[in-house]
Motif scaffolding. Structure first.
Motif, PDB file in Angstrom:
ATOM      1  N   VAL A 116       0.831  -1.208   0.000  1.00  0.00           N
ATOM      2  CA  VAL A 116       0.000   0.000   0.000  1.00  0.00           C
ATOM      3  C   VAL A 116       0.865   1.257   0.000  1.00  0.00           C
ATOM      4  CG1 VAL A 116      -1.849  -1.203   1.207  1.00  0.00           C
ATOM      5  CG2 VAL A 116      -0.177   0.106   2.518  1.00  0.00           C
ATOM      6  N   ALA A 117       2.145   1.105   0.364  1.00  0.00           N
ATOM      7  CA  ALA A 117       3.029   2.270   0.398  1.00  0.00           C
ATOM      8  C   ALA A 117       3.365   2.770  -0.994  1.00  0.00           C
ATOM      9  CB  ALA A 117       4.315   1.935   1.154  1.00  0.00           C
ATOM     10  N   TYR A 118       3.231   1.887  -2.019  1.00  0.00           N
ATOM     11  CA  TYR A 118       3.564   2.355  -3.368  1.00  0.00           C
ATOM     12  C   TYR A 118       2.487   2.043  -4.405  1.00  0.00           C
ATOM     13  CZ  TYR A 118       5.344  -2.485  -3.573  1.00  0.00           C
ATOM     14  OH  TYR A 118       5.486  -3.844  -3.487  1.00  0.00           O
ATOM     15  N   ALA A 119       1.463   1.247  -4.063  1.00  0.00           N
ATOM     16  CA  ALA A 119       0.427   0.911  -5.038  1.00  0.00           C
ATOM     17  C   ALA A 119      -0.338   2.151  -5.490  1.00  0.00           C
ATOM     18  CB  ALA A 119      -0.529  -0.123  -4.444  1.00  0.00           C
ATOM     19  N   THR A 120      -0.745   2.987  -4.534  1.00  0.00           N
ATOM     20  CA  THR A 120      -1.452   4.229  -4.889  1.00  0.00           C
ATOM     21  C   THR A 120      -0.557   5.128  -5.721  1.00  0.00           C
ATOM     22  OG1 THR A 120      -2.772   4.123  -2.867  1.00  0.00           O
ATOM     23  CG2 THR A 120      -2.584   6.274  -3.953  1.00  0.00           C
ATOM     24  N   GLN A 121       0.704   5.226  -5.351  1.00  0.00           N
ATOM     25  CA  GLN A 121       1.651   6.063  -6.088  1.00  0.00           C
ATOM     26  C   GLN A 121       1.781   5.602  -7.534  1.00  0.00           C
ATOM     27  OE1 GLN A 121       5.305   7.256  -4.108  1.00  0.00           O
ATOM     28  NE2 GLN A 121       6.494   6.540  -5.863  1.00  0.00           N
ATOM     29  N   GLU A 122       1.796   4.292  -7.763  1.00  0.00           N
ATOM     30  CA  GLU A 122       1.930   3.790  -9.129  1.00  0.00           C
ATOM     31  C   GLU A 122       0.703   4.129  -9.965  1.00  0.00           C
ATOM     32  OE1 GLU A 122       4.657   2.583 -10.488  1.00  0.00           O
ATOM     33  OE2 GLU A 122       5.596   3.002  -8.563  1.00  0.00           O
ATOM     34  N   ILE A 123      -0.490   4.110  -9.356  1.00  0.00           N
ATOM     35  CA  ILE A 123      -1.707   4.518 -10.077  1.00  0.00           C
ATOM     36  C   ILE A 123      -1.602   5.980 -10.496  1.00  0.00           C
ATOM     37  CG2 ILE A 123      -4.194   4.916  -9.848  1.00  0.00           C
ATOM     38  CD1 ILE A 123      -4.290   2.516  -7.948  1.00  0.00           C
ATOM     39  N   LEU A 124      -1.206   6.846  -9.562  1.00  0.00           N
ATOM     40  CA  LEU A 124      -1.108   8.277  -9.848  1.00  0.00           C
ATOM     41  C   LEU A 124      -0.048   8.573 -10.900  1.00  0.00           C
ATOM     42  CD1 LEU A 124      -1.391   9.729  -6.219  1.00  0.00           C
ATOM     43  CD2 LEU A 124      -3.194   9.507  -7.931  1.00  0.00           C
ATOM     44  N   SER A 152      -3.385  -1.890 -13.748  1.00  0.00           N
ATOM     45  CA  SER A 152      -2.385  -2.953 -13.622  1.00  0.00           C
ATOM     46  C   SER A 152      -1.255  -2.544 -12.688  1.00  0.00           C
ATOM     47  CB  SER A 152      -1.825  -3.328 -15.002  1.00  0.00           C
ATOM     48  OG  SER A 152      -1.096  -2.260 -15.562  1.00  0.00           O
ATOM     49  N   SER A 153      -0.895  -1.252 -12.676  1.00  0.00           N
ATOM     50  CA  SER A 153       0.131  -0.785 -11.737  1.00  0.00           C
ATOM     51  C   SER A 153      -0.383  -0.829 -10.308  1.00  0.00           C
ATOM     52  CB  SER A 153       0.561   0.643 -12.101  1.00  0.00           C
ATOM     53  OG  SER A 153       1.238   0.673 -13.337  1.00  0.00           O
ATOM     54  N   GLY A 154      -1.644  -0.504 -10.118  1.00  0.00           N
ATOM     55  CA  GLY A 154      -2.231  -0.564  -8.778  1.00  0.00           C
ATOM     56  C   GLY A 154      -2.360  -1.973  -8.252  1.00  0.00           C
ATOM     57  N   CYS A 155      -2.370  -2.950  -9.156  1.00  0.00           N
ATOM     58  CA  CYS A 155      -2.490  -4.350  -8.737  1.00  0.00           C
ATOM     59  C   CYS A 155      -1.240  -4.854  -8.021  1.00  0.00           C
ATOM     60  CB  CYS A 155      -2.784  -5.236  -9.947  1.00  0.00           C
ATOM     61  SG  CYS A 155      -4.483  -5.065 -10.549  1.00  0.00           S
TER      62      CYS A 155
END
Length: 671
Positions: free
Chosen positions: A44-52, A233-236
């Motif tokens: 969760v520390a980077y999943a949101t960041q990858e979506i953005l 797919s990045s958020g996954c």
């Protein structure tokens, strides 16, 4: 030297454990959660960041898709967790996706899952450590130039901790994981309460716009769909590591399946709450982040600006500044848990490798447990490959992330498809109405999981293949082919060595021809001759190679003077090549008497100090290696212990791995 090595080994990994102490290393749920779930929790520390990061390639216009993409990821996570709970109950012996696919879809499908998972475990270590280093740099930007060195040091530290055993690594990692969960939930709760009270936190980048990438500003139709799918797919990445619990069921305390399923459910609920909270807070605080800091419109001196991670920006916004205790607490535990998240792979990879080795798809050494009852060889192999990736990609998360999660969804899809076949088989024989209803419900869950994860796999392939995911595909294919080749080798070796006619195999050879290699007449030579006599061979002779005429003549003179009643055979070597001369002579005897056994005795002396090995040649190894490839030839080393070898009685010499090297005598040198 050996004493120092043994002391260092014990300091790093601790005292050796007996095999019957394995039960004491099994995990309660409170330790299993941080060991097997630190990866999906920390994602969760980077999943949101990858979506953005994906959505902002078109500027700020597409950020309104963020909540919908996050909702899809949450739904997918819930389905996958429910699906894997069925796997845990159906296959409590461990192996997870690999066991399910192999049992229900066949050997090839099982190996596809295994190859994909092993590649993804390597990527878990690389991405987690690189992301943890990123968060450290967000708090201390001056460390940016030491990114790779820090990443490699953390991999080495994780390796050392895991070599101490599963239970000890759980104790080491439990506190940081729980502190991270508490920190993120408190941050999200505080931020959302402030929003509801009309004092919404504002990120430091909220004031900046984002310059769109060329051609990405006004996407329509298929191009827009592809952008949204790429962000999804990045958020996954938030789902990585979910399968580790199903692979590690044997590491749980009894009842293993129930404890593993409970831990999996707890992990799913916590991960969903944290991911949803971070994403919602990022939208509220208007976090703006771009792949290149110079794409932030209005940012002064962008070339020297180090962008902070989404977590860092949220912590600074919620806790009123980047010098507050809350900011440093969240950054510290985030960086720590991201690095420790690699521990999920350090437990999943060796377990899976051990199962594959047991099934003869990987070298058998990977099935062996080390001093601390951990699968040490698998741990070391994972560390070496992950370290090489971090070095090659300069510990850059954005570069590594494209190689990630492909393997996860390959294993998800095949394992859930296999579970559908499993329940179909169970329903054909089950007559109890209650159990039939449970099986039907489980089949629906797994069928839904198979359909959704298959769709996600296609999306990941379409959106990430050309950006670097093809490397992960190639690595998985190479690993699949290699495992098949290893299995063929083991099978062919077993078939060749199988006993079909015991009486014929036990029949003695026609004759035994013993050869003692001689260069100088001294005590080791006489011991070798005496030892060869003790075997009562049908024929015994000594063999020397004439490299120097004077030395050979002196040897013959001494042989006659001492009255040694063993024939001394002299083989000429005009080019001073001793090893080849010996091989030619031995092979000539084999050709003349193919039914005889040729026993070659090599006198050698044993040294006691490591530095003495530097002063002596190593021809015994070379001669043995050449002779061992000759059919019908056996090789026996006859050692002569020098006085310095008394050190072999020292406790350090009896430590695992402490071996006193035997050295051949005289001039049997490698040429």
């Amino acid at each position: 030297m050996f004493n120092l090595t043994a002391v260092l080994k014990r300091l790093v990994i601790g005292r050796a454990l007996r095999s019957d102490e394995l039960g004491e290393t099994l995990l309660p749920k409170r330790l299993a959660l941080p060991i097997f779930a630190s990866d999906p929790l920390s994602s969760v520390a980077y999943a949101t960041q990858e979506i953005l990061l994906v959505l902002t390639v078109g500027g700020l216009a597409y950020l309104h898709f963020t909540p919908w993409i996050a909702a899809a990821v949450v739904l997918l996570m819930a389905v996958v967790v429910l699906s894997y709970r069925q796997v845990v109950h159906a296959y409590p012996s461990g192996g997870g996706s690999y066991a399910v696919a192999t049992t229900n879809l066949g050997e090839s499908a099982g190996l596809v899952v295994a190859a994909a998972l092993m590649v993804d475990y390597v990527m878990t270590v690389a991405v987690s450590v690189a992301s943890g280093v990123d968060n450290i740099i967000s708090a201390i930007p001056s460390l940016a130039d030491h990114r790779v060195a820090m990443a490699l040091a953390f991999v080495a530290l994780l390796t050392a901790v895991n070599l101490r055993g599963v239970r000890e690594s759980g104790r080491a990692f439990a506190a940081p994981t729980y502190l991270f969960i508490a920190g993120v939930l408190i941050m999200c709760g505080t931020g959302l309460v402030r929003y509801l009270l009309g004092d919404a936190p504002v990120a430091e980048t909220a004031q900046y716009g984002i310059k769109p990438e060329p051609g990405e500003a006004d996407l329509l139709g298929l191009a827009l769909v592809m952008l949204v799918l790429r962000a999804f797919s990045s958020g996954c990445t938030a789902l990585t590591g979910v399968e580790a619990i199903s692979n590690g069921v044997p590491a749980f305390r009894k009842p293993k399946a129930r404890n593993a399923a409970t831990t999996l459910a707890a992990m799913g609920l916590i991960a969903i709450a944290m991911f949803a909270g971070v994403t919602t807070l990022a939208i509220v605080a208007k976090v703006h982040i771009a792949a290149d800091s110079c794409d932030l419109i209005g940012l002064p001196d962008c070339a020297n600006y180090t962008q902070r991670t989404v977590i860092a920006q949220l912590a600074a916004a919620v806790f009123a500044g980047d010098h507050s205790f809350g900011f440093y607490y969240v950054q510290a535990v985030t960086a720590l848990v991201l690095i420790l998240a690699a521990n999920t792979a350090f437990n999943g990879f060796p377990l899976l490798a051990s199962i594959l080795a047991q099934h003869r798809y990987l070298p058998r050494q990977l099935h062996n447990r080390g001093d601390r009852l951990a699968f040490s060889n698998g741990i070391l192999a994972l560390a070496l490959v992950a370290g090489a990736l971090l070095w090659a990609y300069k510990a850059n998360v954005t570069s590594l992330i494209h190689l990630y999660i492909l393997g996860v969804f390959t294993s998800f899809t095949l394992s859930q498809t296999g579970m559908v076949r499993h329940w179909n088989r169970e329903l054909r024989t089950e007559r109890d109405p209650g159990l039939r209803r449970r099986h039907q419900t489980a089949r629906i869950i797994n069928a839904t999981g198979a359909a959704i994860t298959c769709l996600v796999l296609v999306i990941v392939l379409l959106t990430k293949f050309t950006q670097g995911a093809w490397l992960a595909v190639v690595a998985a294919v190479v690993l699949w082919v290699t495992m098949r080749a290893i299995r063929r080798h083991y099978d062919s070796t077993a078939a060749e060595l199988a006993v079909t006619e015991p009486k014929g195999a036990l029949a003695p050879p026609s004759r035994v021809f013993a050869i003692v290699l001689v260069s100088t007449l001294h005590k080791p030579t006489l011991r070798a001759l005496a030892y060869a006599r003790a075997f009562r061979p049908d024929r015994l002779e000594a063999l020397t190679v004439a490299v120097d005429r004077d030395s050979t003549a002196e040897l013959q003179r001494q042989w006659e003077e001492f009255g040694i009643d063993v024939p001394l055979k002299v083989v000429d070597s005009p080019y001073r090549e001793i090893t080849s001369a010996v091989m030619v002579y031995v092979r000539s005897i084999v050709r003349e008497s193919p039914r005889d056994v040729i026993a070659v005795f090599i006198p050698e002396y044993v040294v006691g100090h490591w530095w003495e090995n530097i002063l002596h040649n190593h021809s015994a190894l070379w001669l043995k290696s050449r002779l061992l490839f000759t059919p019908g030839v056996t090789v026996t080393s006859v050692p002569w212990q020098l006085s310095s070898s008394a050190a072999a009685d020292h406790p350090a010499a009896r430590a695992p791995g402490a071996v006193r090297r035997g050295e051949p005598t005289g001039r049997f040198k490698r040429r």
